[in-house]
Design a protein around this motif. Sequence first.
Motif, PDB file in Angstrom:
ATOM      1  N   TRP A  13      20.638  91.072  11.396  1.00 30.27           N
ATOM      2  CA  TRP A  13      21.832  91.541  12.104  1.00 30.27           C
ATOM      3  C   TRP A  13      21.877  93.063  12.147  1.00 30.27           C
ATOM      4  CZ3 TRP A  13      26.369  94.307  11.511  1.00 30.27           C
ATOM      5  CH2 TRP A  13      27.401  94.031  12.393  1.00 30.27           C
ATOM      6  N   LEU A  72      21.705  95.403  15.433  1.00 33.04           N
ATOM      7  CA  LEU A  72      22.775  96.366  15.694  1.00 33.04           C
ATOM      8  C   LEU A  72      22.185  97.737  16.044  1.00 33.04           C
ATOM      9  CD1 LEU A  72      26.038  96.953  13.749  1.00 33.04           C
ATOM     10  CD2 LEU A  72      24.464  98.850  13.996  1.00 33.04           C
ATOM     11  N   SER A  98      25.766  89.092  18.200  1.00 29.27           N
ATOM     12  CA  SER A  98      26.994  89.889  18.146  1.00 29.27           C
ATOM     13  C   SER A  98      26.704  91.292  17.628  1.00 29.27           C
ATOM     14  CB  SER A  98      28.035  89.210  17.243  1.00 29.27           C
ATOM     15  OG  SER A  98      27.674  89.301  15.868  1.00 29.27           O
ATOM     16  N   ALA A  99      25.571  91.481  16.958  1.00 27.46           N
ATOM     17  CA  ALA A  99      25.218  92.804  16.437  1.00 27.46           C
ATOM     18  C   ALA A  99      24.932  93.792  17.556  1.00 27.46           C
ATOM     19  CB  ALA A  99      24.005  92.699  15.516  1.00 27.46           C
ATOM     20  N   TYR A 100      24.336  93.303  18.643  1.00 28.54           N
ATOM     21  CA  TYR A 100      23.961  94.208  19.731  1.00 28.54           C
ATOM     22  C   TYR A 100      25.174  94.933  20.317  1.00 28.54           C
ATOM     23  CZ  TYR A 100      21.994  95.841  24.137  1.00 28.54           C
ATOM     24  OH  TYR A 100      21.619  96.626  25.195  1.00 28.54           O
ATOM     25  N   PRO A 101      26.247  94.233  20.698  1.00 31.88           N
ATOM     26  CA  PRO A 101      27.402  94.964  21.235  1.00 31.88           C
ATOM     27  C   PRO A 101      28.082  95.855  20.205  1.00 31.88           C
ATOM     28  CG  PRO A 101      27.911  92.630  21.008  1.00 31.88           C
ATOM     29  CD  PRO A 101      26.439  92.771  20.825  1.00 31.88           C
ATOM     30  N   ILE A 102      28.031  95.463  18.920  1.00 32.31           N
ATOM     31  CA  ILE A 102      28.582  96.369  17.908  1.00 32.31           C
ATOM     32  C   ILE A 102      27.775  97.666  17.910  1.00 32.31           C
ATOM     33  CG2 ILE A 102      29.011  96.714  15.448  1.00 32.31           C
ATOM     34  CD1 ILE A 102      30.898  94.737  16.779  1.00 32.31           C
ATOM     35  N   TYR A 149      32.125  91.364  23.830  1.00 32.76           N
ATOM     36  CA  TYR A 149      30.767  90.814  23.788  1.00 32.76           C
ATOM     37  C   TYR A 149      30.489  90.223  22.404  1.00 32.76           C
ATOM     38  CZ  TYR A 149      25.614  91.027  24.524  1.00 32.76           C
ATOM     39  OH  TYR A 149      24.285  90.755  24.647  1.00 32.76           O
ATOM     40  N   ALA A 150      30.816  90.985  21.347  1.00 34.85           N
ATOM     41  CA  ALA A 150      30.550  90.525  19.987  1.00 34.85           C
ATOM     42  C   ALA A 150      31.357  89.269  19.656  1.00 34.85           C
ATOM     43  CB  ALA A 150      30.876  91.639  18.994  1.00 34.85           C
ATOM     44  N   SER A 175      29.958  86.277  21.482  1.00 32.24           N
ATOM     45  CA  SER A 175      28.706  85.777  20.919  1.00 32.24           C
ATOM     46  C   SER A 175      28.967  84.852  19.735  1.00 32.24           C
ATOM     47  CB  SER A 175      27.818  86.944  20.476  1.00 32.24           C
ATOM     48  OG  SER A 175      27.383  87.704  21.573  1.00 32.24           O
ATOM     49  N   CYS A 176      29.877  85.259  18.867  1.00 33.40           N
ATOM     50  CA  CYS A 176      30.215  84.418  17.709  1.00 33.40           C
ATOM     51  C   CYS A 176      30.856  83.108  18.159  1.00 33.40           C
ATOM     52  CB  CYS A 176      31.144  85.171  16.768  1.00 33.40           C
ATOM     53  SG  CYS A 176      30.395  86.620  15.992  1.00 33.40           S
ATOM     54  N   GLY A 208      28.935  87.464  26.149  1.00 33.97           N
ATOM     55  CA  GLY A 208      28.983  86.796  24.859  1.00 33.97           C
ATOM     56  C   GLY A 208      28.289  85.452  24.856  1.00 33.97           C
TER      57      GLY A 208
END
Length: 484
Positions: free
Chosen positions: A27, A31, A152-156, A322-323, A326-327, A380
């Motif tokens: 993750w 990110l 979800s790490a990518y949008p964070i 987005y994050a 995703s979750c 997402g």
Amino acid sequence: MATSPPDSPRSFRQLSGPQRKAFLAAWLGYLLDGFDFILITLILTEIAADFQLDLTKAATLVSAAFVSRWLGGLVLGAIGDRFGRKPAMILAILAFSIGSGLCGFAWDYWSLFVFRAVVGLGMAGEYGSSATYVMESWPSSMRNRATGFLLSAYPIGTVLAALAYEVVVPQLGWRWLFYVGIVPIALTLYLRRALPEAAEWKAEVEGREDVTTSSVLFTARRRLPNAALAVLLSTALVFVFTGTGGAATPYLIAVTVLCLAAFAVQVAGRLWPVMIAIMLTVFCAFLYSWPIQSLLPTYLKTDLGYDAGQVSHALTWAGLGYAAGSCLAGVLGDRLGTRRAYVLGLFVSLAFVFPVFALPAGNIVLLWVLLFVMQATSQGISGLLPKYIGDHFPTRLRAAGLGFSYNVGALGGAVAPLAGAAIAEDIGSLGTALTVLAGSLTVVVALIIGLDLPARIGRALGADSGAPAFLPRERKPASESSGA
């Protein structure tokens, strides 16, 4: 593929310590990948002014990272299949970190294009290696959540990049934003020392030198021809996506398609039509999502006249959506089935695309809300994409199969900003161009996945690869029996 025993974990709290550690490391890597990759979209207008480029030419710098992604997905995927998911993930982080740092030293358009291509190599490898690493470390009953939570790490990362843009660029200039991208190198030291290898890869592939992708691509007989093929393909892609191919562009596109098909035949064997169908699916997915990803900052600054702080806040809410999406996609995927959840999310997203780009300037809070919901449903839901693709490949070929097919399809991300900019020039509105691309291609992707076209092709060919997508329905894992 091995399935979960009846008493296998069903929630994050029930996972073992090594499984949690595997997820956290992957993750964090993803990110930082998102942070480095999105930087170019935030400072496109500053770079265009510095290097005296028009919008269409500047947009090709976004495409540069996509030009090299097919190679990163193939080579680092083959390394992951042969030597393990962990070393491939470490190499990927090194590549995108070094490439990002080099971008800060770019002196003209072409130097920046090349350095962004290095970022693309790492981006591709990180996607495939991280996704396979987490999936094969978690029980099969939780693998939609594994990929959804991972992505979800990518949008964070993009949110952090937007915040860094707001703080760094006004004070120090755009180059310092790239220098910050070197930071992920420190993570590789932790990964190398602290992480176990993916359990499923160790059980099914480790030590078997004759069954992985590398044994197909890098044999003595194929090594040199494949290297020549890679050079030819890379050259053709550079000419196509920099707009320097001129009258030869249609022929260069034909060469590109033939070269990619040649690699697909080697990787997938007689199932190459399935791999190409997956590539087309991903290509269309990038065409609906990446015009917004790559040109939203430009749209907010040029069409709506927002300043750096307002753009940063808008992108923050988009990234958080987005994050969160995703979750949520991961949870829905394990409950409803991968395909059913994916199609549901895509159709729901259509309700929010038009309002986002019809909203006039001055409604900044409403814009935040709409961007959050639109990205939660459209972007997402792509948290399910690694699981969807990975189900079409057995463990011994999964890293390269996932990495190559996804990152060839990701060439749609190279086309997306060019298509968005070109349509905007024709109709005089960037917002309308983004609406048209996002709306129409979302429907196409929903139909392809809903009708299960790649797996239908595989079953028609009599596929018997051990990959979940081709197993008879009564033999599929429980989490897949309801539509995956």
